[in-house]
Design a protein around this motif. Structure first.
Motif, PDB file in Angstrom:
ATOM      1  N   HIS A  58      61.170  -2.803  10.060  1.00 21.44           N
ATOM      2  CA  HIS A  58      61.471  -3.805  11.089  1.00 21.44           C
ATOM      3  C   HIS A  58      62.458  -3.283  12.137  1.00 21.44           C
ATOM      4  O   HIS A  58      62.289  -3.555  13.330  1.00 21.44           O
ATOM      5  N   ASP A 133      58.409 -11.393  18.985  1.00 20.45           N
ATOM      6  CA  ASP A 133      57.193 -11.737  18.238  1.00 20.45           C
ATOM      7  C   ASP A 133      56.786 -13.166  18.592  1.00 20.45           C
ATOM      8  O   ASP A 133      57.458 -14.128  18.191  1.00 20.45           O
ATOM      9  N   GLU A 134      55.689 -13.280  19.321  1.00 25.35           N
ATOM     10  CA  GLU A 134      55.215 -14.602  19.747  1.00 25.35           C
ATOM     11  C   GLU A 134      54.196 -15.202  18.775  1.00 25.35           C
ATOM     12  O   GLU A 134      53.659 -16.281  19.031  1.00 25.35           O
ATOM     13  N   ALA A 135      53.960 -14.529  17.658  1.00 28.19           N
ATOM     14  CA  ALA A 135      52.994 -15.021  16.681  1.00 28.19           C
ATOM     15  C   ALA A 135      53.539 -16.197  15.863  1.00 28.19           C
ATOM     16  O   ALA A 135      52.812 -16.766  15.068  1.00 28.19           O
ATOM     17  N   TRP A 136      54.782 -16.531  16.030  1.00 27.77           N
ATOM     18  CA  TRP A 136      55.420 -17.605  15.268  1.00 27.77           C
ATOM     19  C   TRP A 136      55.776 -18.759  16.196  1.00 27.77           C
ATOM     20  O   TRP A 136      55.907 -18.579  17.405  1.00 27.77           O
ATOM     21  N   ASP A 137      55.966 -19.926  15.613  1.00 26.61           N
ATOM     22  CA  ASP A 137      56.393 -21.106  16.377  1.00 26.61           C
ATOM     23  C   ASP A 137      57.656 -21.646  15.729  1.00 26.61           C
ATOM     24  O   ASP A 137      57.585 -22.182  14.615  1.00 26.61           O
ATOM     25  N   PRO A 139      58.736 -18.763  18.799  1.00 25.28           N
ATOM     26  CA  PRO A 139      58.693 -17.302  18.872  1.00 25.28           C
ATOM     27  C   PRO A 139      59.990 -16.687  18.325  1.00 25.28           C
ATOM     28  O   PRO A 139      61.059 -17.290  18.400  1.00 25.28           O
ATOM     29  N   VAL A 140      59.864 -15.495  17.781  1.00 18.72           N
ATOM     30  CA  VAL A 140      60.987 -14.822  17.123  1.00 18.72           C
ATOM     31  C   VAL A 140      61.734 -13.944  18.121  1.00 18.72           C
ATOM     32  O   VAL A 140      61.137 -13.101  18.785  1.00 18.72           O
ATOM     33  N   ARG A 145      64.959 -11.882  14.178  1.00 19.36           N
ATOM     34  CA  ARG A 145      64.334 -10.849  13.344  1.00 19.36           C
ATOM     35  C   ARG A 145      65.392 -10.105  12.542  1.00 19.36           C
ATOM     36  O   ARG A 145      65.218  -9.846  11.355  1.00 19.36           O
ATOM     37  N   SER A 148      66.663 -12.269   9.800  1.00 18.80           N
ATOM     38  CA  SER A 148      65.620 -12.378   8.782  1.00 18.80           C
ATOM     39  C   SER A 148      65.617 -11.161   7.862  1.00 18.80           C
ATOM     40  O   SER A 148      65.511 -11.288   6.634  1.00 18.80           O
TER      41      SER A 148
END
Length: 168
Positions: A58, A133-137, A139-140, A145, A148
C-alpha cells in the motif's frame, strides 16, 4: 510547544508497529513462528509477514515506487506464493506455507518501515487530502489509506502477540 503534524502522528504510529514487531519476534524459533492455535489459526510468522506485505504494497502504491518485497526480499524468503501475494484471503494451506525465521521477518519489516518513514517525511499536508481510490464510498484519501494500513498492522500485531502469549 511545537505543533504536531498528521505526519508526525503517522510516523509515531508506524514506529510503534516496528517496535511491536521487534518485540514479538525476539527469541522465537521457526517452529514457534509457525505455531497455529489448534492447528488452524494464523501463525505469528504469517501475521507478521502479512502485515508487512500489506504495508509494503500500500505504501509503495501511494509513493509510486516499487515494493521492498520485489527488491530481493521475495527471493530471500523463497515462499511458494506469487511475488505479488500479500496474504489477503489466504486459506489454511497458504498460511502454513509461510515458513521463515525471526531474523528474516524482522529484516524485511525494518526495510519496509524505513521506506514508509521516508515516504511519510516527503508527504505534504495537502497531499493527505488527495483522493487515491474512488472505488469506495466515500472515496479514500491518502490519509485514510495510511490510517487503514496502520490499523491493519496494529490488529495483526495484536493477534501475533496473543499467539505468542499462548506459547509462553
Amino acid at each position: 510547544m511545537s505543533e504536531i503534524s498528521a505526519t508526525d502522528v503517522l510516523l509515531d504510529g508506524f514506529g510503534r508497529v516496528e517496535q511491536t514487531v521487534a518485540e514479538l519476534l525476539d527469541g522465537l524459533t521457526p517452529d514457534q513462528l509457525a505455531h497455529r492455535v489448534h492447528g488452524a489459526g494464523n501463525s505469528i510468522g504469517w501475521l507478521v509477514w502479512h502485515l508487512t506485505r500489506v504495508q509494503d504494497d500500500h505504501v509503495a502504491d501511494l509513493a509510486g515506487t516499487s515494493q521492498v518485497w520485489t527488491e530481493g526480499w521475495s527471493k530471500r524468503f523463497g515462499l511458494p506464493l506469487p511475488e505479488e501475494d500479500t496474504g489477503y484471503g489466504h486459506d489454511s494451506g497458504q498460511v502454513a506455507s509461510v515458513e521463515t525465521t525471526a531474523e528474516l521477518l524482522l529484516g524485511y519489516h525494518q526495510a519496509v518501515h524505513a521506506r514508509t518513514a521516508d515516504y511519510l517525511r516527503s508527504v505534504k499536508p495537502a497531499d493527505l487530502a488527495e483522493v487515491v481510490d474512488e472505488a469506495w464510498d466515500p472515496p479514500v484519501t491518502r490519509a485514510v489509506r495510511l490510517v487503514s494500513v496502520l490499523e491493519d498492522d496494529l490488529q495483526h500485531a495484536g493477534q501475533a502477540a496473543f499467539v505468542r502469549g499462548l506459547l509462553t
